[in-house]
Motif scaffolding. Structure first.
Motif, PDB file in Angstrom:
ATOM      1  N   LYS A  25       0.734  -1.172   0.101  1.00 58.12           N
ATOM      2  CA  LYS A  25       0.258   0.085   0.004  1.00 58.12           C
ATOM      3  C   LYS A  25       0.865   1.367  -0.123  1.00 58.12           C
ATOM      4  O   LYS A  25       0.583   2.347  -0.738  1.00 58.12           O
ATOM      5  CB  LYS A  25      -0.663   0.022   1.091  1.00 58.12           C
ATOM      6  N   ARG A  29       0.884   4.087  -2.763  1.00 52.75           N
ATOM      7  CA  ARG A  29       0.700   5.593  -2.364  1.00 52.75           C
ATOM      8  C   ARG A  29       1.880   6.619  -2.924  1.00 52.75           C
ATOM      9  O   ARG A  29       1.575   7.649  -3.367  1.00 52.75           O
ATOM     10  CB  ARG A  29       0.595   5.841  -0.711  1.00 52.75           C
ATOM     11  N   GLY A  61      -1.846  -3.895  -7.223  1.00 50.85           N
ATOM     12  CA  GLY A  61      -2.562  -4.020  -5.834  1.00 50.85           C
ATOM     13  C   GLY A  61      -3.861  -4.487  -5.754  1.00 50.85           C
ATOM     14  O   GLY A  61      -4.116  -5.256  -4.921  1.00 50.85           O
ATOM     15  N   VAL A  66      -4.777  -6.016  -2.276  1.00 53.88           N
ATOM     16  CA  VAL A  66      -4.367  -5.236  -1.114  1.00 53.88           C
ATOM     17  C   VAL A  66      -5.413  -3.931  -1.456  1.00 53.88           C
ATOM     18  O   VAL A  66      -5.818  -3.332  -0.255  1.00 53.88           O
ATOM     19  CB  VAL A  66      -3.100  -4.225  -1.498  1.00 53.88           C
ATOM     20  N   MET A  67      -6.175  -3.710  -2.701  1.00 54.46           N
ATOM     21  CA  MET A  67      -7.108  -2.759  -2.648  1.00 54.46           C
ATOM     22  C   MET A  67      -8.264  -3.197  -3.746  1.00 54.46           C
ATOM     23  O   MET A  67      -8.012  -4.201  -4.498  1.00 54.46           O
ATOM     24  CB  MET A  67      -6.490  -1.288  -3.242  1.00 54.46           C
TER      25      MET A  67
END
Length: 86
Positions: A25, A29, A61, A66-67
């Motif tokens: 993550k 970002r 991701g 993760v997302m």
């Protein structure tokens, strides 16, 4: 407190996965922030290059869990719209 060997192992694995997912993550970002800072700077070419680098990271991701896919799609859409507006 975990009493069975299975529960103890699950705790160990969860801690490790949380560490890995946090790093993923954070990496995503960082790529998104590079795009946003290029947009703030007003340099369309740099922003477009940063966006091209960020898109596969967002997709990765999603693939790694993760997302959520809609979150990544929303972020890509908003970033690309802002880059196109430069």
């Amino acid at each position: 407190m975990a009493n069975t060997p299975q529960a103890r192992k699950r705790i160990r694995r969860n801690d490790r996965r949380a560490e890995i997912n946090g790093a993923r993550k954070s990496r995503i970002r960082g790529f998104v922030k590079k795009v946003e800072s290029a947009i703030e700077g007003g340099d369309k070419e740099v922003a477009a290059d940063a966006l091209k680098a960020a898109q596969p990271e967002l997709a990765r991701g999603v693939a790694r869990g993760v997302m959520h896919k809609n979150t990544a799609a929303r972020k890509m859409s908003r970033l690309s719209k802002r880059v196109a507006a430069l």
